[in-house]
Design an enzyme around this catalytic site. Sequence first.
Site, PDB file in Angstrom:
ATOM      1  N   GLU A   1      -6.127  -3.502  -3.112  1.00  0.00           N
ATOM      2  CA  GLU A   1      -5.978  -2.077  -3.409  1.00  0.00           C
ATOM      3  C   GLU A   1      -6.605  -1.741  -4.766  1.00  0.00           C
ATOM      4  O   GLU A   1      -7.268  -0.718  -4.922  1.00  0.00           O
ATOM      5  CB  GLU A   1      -4.501  -1.676  -3.403  1.00  0.00           C
ATOM      6  CG  GLU A   1      -3.909  -1.495  -2.021  1.00  0.00           C
ATOM      7  CD  GLU A   1      -4.315  -0.184  -1.382  1.00  0.00           C
ATOM      8  OE1 GLU A   1      -5.112   0.570  -1.985  1.00  0.00           O
ATOM      9  OE2 GLU A   1      -3.839   0.105  -0.278  1.00  0.00           O
TER      10      GLU A   1
ATOM     11  N   CYS B   1       0.834  -1.199   0.000  1.00  0.00           N
ATOM     12  CA  CYS B   1       0.000   0.000   0.000  1.00  0.00           C
ATOM     13  C   CYS B   1       0.871   1.253   0.000  1.00  0.00           C
ATOM     14  O   CYS B   1       0.616   2.211  -0.733  1.00  0.00           O
ATOM     15  CB  CYS B   1      -0.909   0.009   1.224  1.00  0.00           C
ATOM     16  SG  CYS B   1      -1.919  -1.461   1.350  1.00  0.00           S
TER      17      CYS B   1
END
Length: 562
Positions: free
Chosen positions: A232, A160
């Site tokens: 994500e 991330c």
Amino acid sequence: MAVVAKGVEEGSPAKRFWIRSQKEAVFTAYTPFVVCLAAGGLESEAFQGYVAQDVHFLKAFTKAYEMAEECSDDDDAKATIRELRKAVIEELKMHNSVVQEWGIDPSKGTAPSSSTTRYIEFLIATASGKIDGGKGPGKIVTPFEKTKIAAYTVGAVTPCMRLFAYLGNELQVFLQNNGNHPYKKWIESYSSRAFEDTAVKIEDLLDNLSVSLTGEELELIGKLYQQSMKLEIEFFSSQQIARPSVVPLTNPHDLKNRLIVFSDFDLTCTVVDSSAILAEIAILTAQKADQGVADGLIARKSSSDMRNSWNMLSRQFTEEYEECIEKLLSSQEVKAFDYDRLRTSLKLLSDFENRANSRVINSGLLKGLKLDDIKKAGERLVLQDGCTNFFQNLVKIKEKLNVDLHILSYCWCADLIRSAFSSAGCLNDLTIHSNEFGYEGSVSTGEIFRKMESPLDKVEKFKTIISNLSRDPKHLSVYIGDSVGDLLCLLEADIGIVVGSSMSLRRVGKHYGVSFVPLFSGLVNKQRQLDKQEKTPVWKGLSGVLYTVSSWSEIHAFILGA
């Protein structure tokens, strides 16, 4: 569009995991949300919704860092985790200031979306040791086992951080000459040196925590890293926007219109040029004859003679090709795109290709190849990373989206192409336009039925296919290619996409006024046009603009989305 993590040693776990996941990062950048944000036209409600969801992410990060710190038995690692947790708290403060600028009360919470919830549940489960191959918190016996859980948790958070640094890097260029970009603060935050340093810090931490792990445990972290990246993508893909978007191409595509996708084959789809593969089959066939296992094949040269013959033909081709390119560049460079002049000049290349093919036929090199050997070579042919996946996914929605698929190739033997796509399960949905071998039974005669051997042949076939769509006057064409031989088709198509980095293609194109624009930048500019016009963007052939990509993942993300 490629970013390599800075500060991470070559071959380190964090570096390897990021490299493997870069194609997923591309899919995130090509989502409607990110493209509209980069263009500056993303509506405030969509950005507010994103920020509200991202707050849930960041709160989960702080919790995961707390749990990782408890599991770690190394003082330095604990200190680094605390620093990373403080960085997340600072990011939360930035989010609060952003939402206040937009007139939102940060104290009024928004429920997490389904995609946000899936990521949070994955992260907290990982931090709790509830992963395949791991032990639950009640079963952790030793400090070393707890340290593994810390490594797994950091492995789930690291992608991330690297992804947001990547997005910041990709988007900062759109702040140039646009000091009033509405999302300047967000972009500057993630493209900053401070955020990059934080991303490097967590990557270094992951590497340090991985030192004592086994190969199997490292593989598990790699899976967690990849799963995190997929979540994500899902998160960014799920962000709701109200305005029309240029991505993915098939999303705004009017189903009453026809989408025609053309692609070259050699070095666009393949890693190795097919002529080298066919020559190698010929040489191996001669070796069998040398060893007395000719299996009734046509009498031919020895394998050493065949190898020498191919090497000579190859050298001659390369030398004359380079001479031909220089001749194309010998005239004065044009000041504006001039398609007609380019087309006239490319007759030089067409004549050269014709002579080169005649030499191959006259050499007898291709005489005596067995069709079965050609098909086996096609089945084993290595295609560019992401190419097979693109065609397989496009085929799945072909009928639903009114799509035609065509391969236009100089390849000497269309059977090789058919075999390559047949092994990928796509052959029945592709139309192959290429040259054909002549056969006696199932053995090649050495003759080539020359249907396509020049840029002019390719573009004539392209135009014929388009003209046959007279019953479907509304259509959109995409051509994907990599070389000078594809140049005319690339320019004739509504959207011409250049794969790879052929210097001869770029030199010739630039000489005749062609502009080369990175696809992502081109899409952001198209989105800006769309935002101003409030109607479907016009992709138009013969504009003199071609779009460049570094991988098939970009093509997939643009045309099909995640």
